[in-house]
Scaffold this motif. Structure first.
Motif, PDB file in Angstrom:
ATOM      1  N   GLU A 414       0.845  -1.181   0.000  1.00 48.80           N
ATOM      2  CA  GLU A 414       0.000   0.000   0.000  1.00 48.80           C
ATOM      3  C   GLU A 414       0.890   1.243   0.000  1.00 48.80           C
ATOM      4  OE1 GLU A 414      -4.136  -1.157   2.143  1.00 48.80           O
ATOM      5  OE2 GLU A 414      -2.507  -0.680   3.526  1.00 48.80           O
ATOM      6  N   LYS A 415       0.408   2.294  -0.628  1.00 50.46           N
ATOM      7  CA  LYS A 415       1.172   3.542  -0.670  1.00 50.46           C
ATOM      8  C   LYS A 415       0.672   4.444   0.458  1.00 50.46           C
ATOM      9  CE  LYS A 415       2.578   5.251  -4.518  1.00 50.46           C
ATOM     10  NZ  LYS A 415       2.727   5.899  -5.850  1.00 50.46           N
ATOM     11  N   PHE A 416       1.563   4.729   1.419  1.00 53.33           N
ATOM     12  CA  PHE A 416       1.125   5.525   2.566  1.00 53.33           C
ATOM     13  C   PHE A 416       2.306   6.207   3.243  1.00 53.33           C
ATOM     14  CE2 PHE A 416       2.253   1.423   4.424  1.00 53.33           C
ATOM     15  CZ  PHE A 416       2.857   1.750   5.631  1.00 53.33           C
ATOM     16  N   ILE A 417       1.970   7.151   4.110  1.00 55.12           N
ATOM     17  CA  ILE A 417       2.934   7.720   5.049  1.00 55.12           C
ATOM     18  C   ILE A 417       2.447   7.373   6.454  1.00 55.12           C
ATOM     19  CG2 ILE A 417       3.837   9.580   3.617  1.00 55.12           C
ATOM     20  CD1 ILE A 417       1.865  11.490   4.950  1.00 55.12           C
ATOM     21  N   ARG A 418       3.415   7.141   7.362  1.00 54.41           N
ATOM     22  CA  ARG A 418       3.057   6.863   8.746  1.00 54.41           C
ATOM     23  C   ARG A 418       3.106   8.151   9.543  1.00 54.41           C
ATOM     24  NH1 ARG A 418       7.089   4.075  12.883  1.00 54.41           N
ATOM     25  NH2 ARG A 418       7.752   6.261  12.939  1.00 54.41           N
ATOM     26  N   ILE A 419       2.019   8.398  10.267  1.00 55.81           N
ATOM     27  CA  ILE A 419       1.928   9.576  11.122  1.00 55.81           C
ATOM     28  C   ILE A 419       2.042   9.133  12.583  1.00 55.81           C
ATOM     29  CG2 ILE A 419       0.480  11.518  11.839  1.00 55.81           C
ATOM     30  CD1 ILE A 419       1.451  11.709   8.953  1.00 55.81           C
ATOM     31  N   SER A 420       2.922   9.797  13.331  1.00 61.75           N
ATOM     32  CA  SER A 420       3.053   9.541  14.764  1.00 61.75           C
ATOM     33  C   SER A 420       2.721  10.821  15.526  1.00 61.75           C
ATOM     34  CB  SER A 420       4.478   9.105  15.103  1.00 61.75           C
ATOM     35  OG  SER A 420       4.671   9.092  16.504  1.00 61.75           O
ATOM     36  N   ILE A 421       1.950  10.695  16.600  1.00 66.11           N
ATOM     37  CA  ILE A 421       1.578  11.883  17.387  1.00 66.11           C
ATOM     38  C   ILE A 421       2.359  11.984  18.692  1.00 66.11           C
ATOM     39  CG2 ILE A 421      -0.714  12.217  16.394  1.00 66.11           C
ATOM     40  CD1 ILE A 421      -0.258  10.450  19.751  1.00 66.11           C
ATOM     41  N   SER A 422       3.320  11.083  18.920  1.00 64.90           N
ATOM     42  CA  SER A 422       3.984  11.049  20.224  1.00 64.90           C
ATOM     43  C   SER A 422       4.796  12.304  20.519  1.00 64.90           C
ATOM     44  CB  SER A 422       4.863   9.800  20.349  1.00 64.90           C
ATOM     45  OG  SER A 422       5.944   9.852  19.461  1.00 64.90           O
ATOM     46  N   ARG A 423       5.352  12.944  19.489  1.00 66.20           N
ATOM     47  CA  ARG A 423       6.121  14.176  19.699  1.00 66.20           C
ATOM     48  C   ARG A 423       5.449  15.398  19.052  1.00 66.20           C
ATOM     49  NH1 ARG A 423      11.765  13.848  20.601  1.00 66.20           N
ATOM     50  NH2 ARG A 423      12.196  12.091  21.984  1.00 66.20           N
ATOM     51  N   ALA A 424       4.261  15.202  18.506  1.00 67.47           N
ATOM     52  CA  ALA A 424       3.585  16.319  17.837  1.00 67.47           C
ATOM     53  C   ALA A 424       2.963  17.257  18.870  1.00 67.47           C
ATOM     54  CB  ALA A 424       2.504  15.788  16.895  1.00 67.47           C
ATOM     55  N   GLN A 425       3.215  18.548  18.731  1.00 68.09           N
ATOM     56  CA  GLN A 425       2.607  19.522  19.630  1.00 68.09           C
ATOM     57  C   GLN A 425       1.131  19.673  19.258  1.00 68.09           C
ATOM     58  OE1 GLN A 425       4.980  23.065  19.185  1.00 68.09           O
ATOM     59  NE2 GLN A 425       6.880  21.895  19.361  1.00 68.09           N
TER      60      GLN A 425
END
Length: 446
Positions: A414-425
C-alpha cells in the motif's frame, strides 16, 4: 485508581497543558475538594505529592503555586518543525523525578547486589512483580516463564535464530510490519514470508493456509496499536489466531510493545491461548523512556530451556531493573500510564478532527484510530512518496514513508505515510494535517 492519584494526574495534566502556567496559584484546598468531590485531606495529599515532585511550591498563608522551571518548553521557543515522524515518547512527560526517586530507593534497598553481573534471566524480585503486573493484561504466567531483556528487539532476534519444537523454519510476518525486525531477518538470511495486513485487518483464510502448508515456525504480529498502521485486531481475529496456532502447531510471537498506550479494555492473543503456542513480549520503553531498555518475554514451557541456552548472559542493568520494580510496586507506573495515554488520546482526537476538516475530497484514507501513537495515511496511487516527503520537509513537517515497513521482495504494497503523534505539539497538529492534505492534492494532480 486511588482518588488522590486521579487528582494528581489531572493537576499534572493541567500544568503540562498550560492551564496552570508557571507561577500561577492553584485552587485552594477547599475549592479543589469541592471541584473533585473529595475530602480536604485527599487534596492535601495530592498537593503534597506535587510539591515533592517539584511541580508546585507552597507559600505560608497564601497557597500553592506552579514551579517555573528553566528551559520549560512552553515558556521558551516552540520548535519550528511539526514532528509526525518520531516514535519516541514525549520528552515533556518523561517521569524524571519519579524514576530518580526509584533509582535512589533501589540503591538503598539492594546496595552491593546491584554491582554484580546478575541473573541472565532478570532480577528475581522484578520477575515476581511482573507476574501481577502482566496479569492486569490477562497474561497469566509464573515468574519462571517471565524473562527480562534489554527491550523487545533482543528477544525477537533470539526467537528468530533458535529452533522451535515444531521443527519448522519460516517466519511469517505481517506486511507492513516493524522495520528493524524485517531488516534483521533479511540480513541474517532467515527464511521469511509476508502476509498482508491492512487497516481492515487480516485475511484469516489466507493465514490458515499459510499455517497449514507454509512450514511456519512462528507468526510475528503486533495485535494492538500496530506499527505502522496504528490499528488493533478485533476480538474475533485474536481468538482465531490463537485457535489456528494450536490447530497447526505454529507459534505466535505477540509483540505487545504498546500495551499501555490506550484506555480501552484489550485482551491480547495470549489470553486466548489454550495450547501454549503464544510468546508474549512487552516493552517498558514507550511508557517511561527509551533509554531504559527494559522489556519482558513470557515463554511457553516448551521454549523456555532453548531460549535460556541462547540467552546466557545478562544484558540489562540491575539498577534499572530494581528501579522499575519499585516504580511498578509503588503505583507510579500506573499513574504515569494514565497520564501518558490521556495525553496521546487528546492528540489523536485532534489529528482525526483535523483530517475530517481538511480532507473533504477524501484523498487520504485513514482508519478511526483513537489510541496508541500511529496512524496510516493511505495515499492515491498517483502520489510520489519521495517527493511528498521532501516537499513536506521543506515546509518543516516531518513524516515517514511507508516503504521501509515491507520486506524487500514483497510486491503488494500500500502507498502511505506513517503519522506519529507522540512528539507532535497538539496546538500545531491542525496546521500539519492541513499542509499534508495540500501537498497530497498537489502531488495527485487535483
Amino acid at each position: 485508581m486511588k482518588k488522590y492519584l486521579s487528582i494528581l494526574s489531572d493537576m499534572e495534566h493541567k500544568i503540562r497543558e498550560g492551564r496552570y502556567g508557571p507561577g500561577r496559584k492553584l485552587p485552594s484546598v477547599r475549592s479543589a475538594a469541592q471541584e473533585y468531590g473529595c475530602s480536604i485531606s485527599t487534596v492535601i495529599r495530592a498537593y503534597a505529592e506535587l510539591e515533592k515532585r517539584h511541580a508546585i511550591y507552597s507559600v505560608p498563608q497564601s497557597g500553592y503555586y506552579v514551579v517555573e522551571k528553566p528551559g520549560d518548553r512552553r515558556s521558551g521557543t516552540v520548535s519550528e518543525t511539526i514532528d509526525f515522524a518520531s516514535a519516541s515518547p514525549d520528552l515533556d512527560v518523561f517521569p524524571y523525578l519519579d524514576f530518580q526517586h526509584c533509582l535512589n530507593k533501589a540503591i538503598d534497598t539492594y546496595k552491593y547486589h546491584l554491582f554484580t553481573y546478575g541473573d541472565p534471566h532478570g532480577l528475581e524480585t522484578l520477575r515476581q512483580t511482573l507476574v501481577s503486573h502482566l496479569a492486569g493484561d490477562q497474561v497469566f504466567a509464573k515468574a519462571e516463564r517471565i524473562l527480562v531483556s534489554s527491550g523487545v528487539q533482543p528477544s525477537l532476534e533470539i526467537l528468530a535464530k533458535m529452533p522451535f519444537p515444531n521443527g519448522k523454519a519460516t517466519v511469517l510476518v505481517e506486511q507492513p510490519s516493524y522495520e528493524l525486525y524485517l531488516r534483521f531477518l533479511e540480513a541474517e538470511g532467515i527464511p521469511v514470508r509476508g502476509i498482508a495486513r491492512t487497516a481492515q485487518g487480516i485475511d484469516l483464510q489466507e493465514l490458515e493456509e499459510q499455517f497449514r502448508s507454509g512450514g511456519i515456525k512462528f507468526f510475528y504480529t503486533m495485535s494492538r496499536y500496530h506499527n505502522p498502521l496504528g490499528t488493533s485486531y478485533s476480538v474475533e481475529e485474536r481468538k482465531a489466531i490463537a485457535r489456528l496456532a494450536g490447530k497447526y502447531d505454529v507459534y505466535v510471537v505477540e509483540d505487545d510493545y504498546m500495551a499501555d498506550l490506550g484506555a480501552e479494555r484489550f485482551d491480547p492473543i495470549h489470553a486466548y491461548d489454550r495450547s501454549s503456542h503464544v510468546v508474549y513480549l512487552k516493552s517498558f520503553s514507550k511508557i517511561i523512556f527509551p533509554g531504559l531498555r527494559l522489556g519482558a518475554v513470557v515463554l511457553p514451557e516448551r521454549l523456555l530451556k532453548t531460549y535460556q541456552n541462547y540467552k546466557k548472559y545478562p544484558d540489562t542493568s540491575l539498577l534499572s531493573q530494581a528501579a522499575l520494580e519499585i516504580y511498578i510496586k509503588n503505583g507510579m507506573y500506573e499513574r504515569h500510564k494514565h497520564k501518558i495515554y490521556g495525553l496521546y488520546e487528546e492528540r489523536m482526537r485532534e489529528l482525526n478532527e483535523a483530517l475530517r476538516r481538511h480532507n473533504e475530497a477524501g484523498l487520504i484514507e485513514a482508519a478511526d484510530v483513537r489510541s496508541g501513537v500511529y496512524v496510516q495515511f493511505k495515499l492515491p496511487r498517483t502520489v510520489n512518496i519521495e517527493r511528498l516527503v521532501k516537499r513536506l520537509a521543506a515546509r518543516k513537517i516531518s513524516v515517514v514513508s511507508g516503504k521501509p515497513f515491507y520486506l524487500a521482495d514483497y510486491a503488494e504494497r500500500e502507498k502511505f505515510i506513517r503519522i506519529s503523534i507522540s512528539r507532535a505539539q497538539r496546538e500545531r497538529i491542525d496546521e500539519g494535517v492541513r499542509a499534508i492534505v495540500e501537498e497530497v492534492r498537489r502531488g495527485s494532480g487535483w
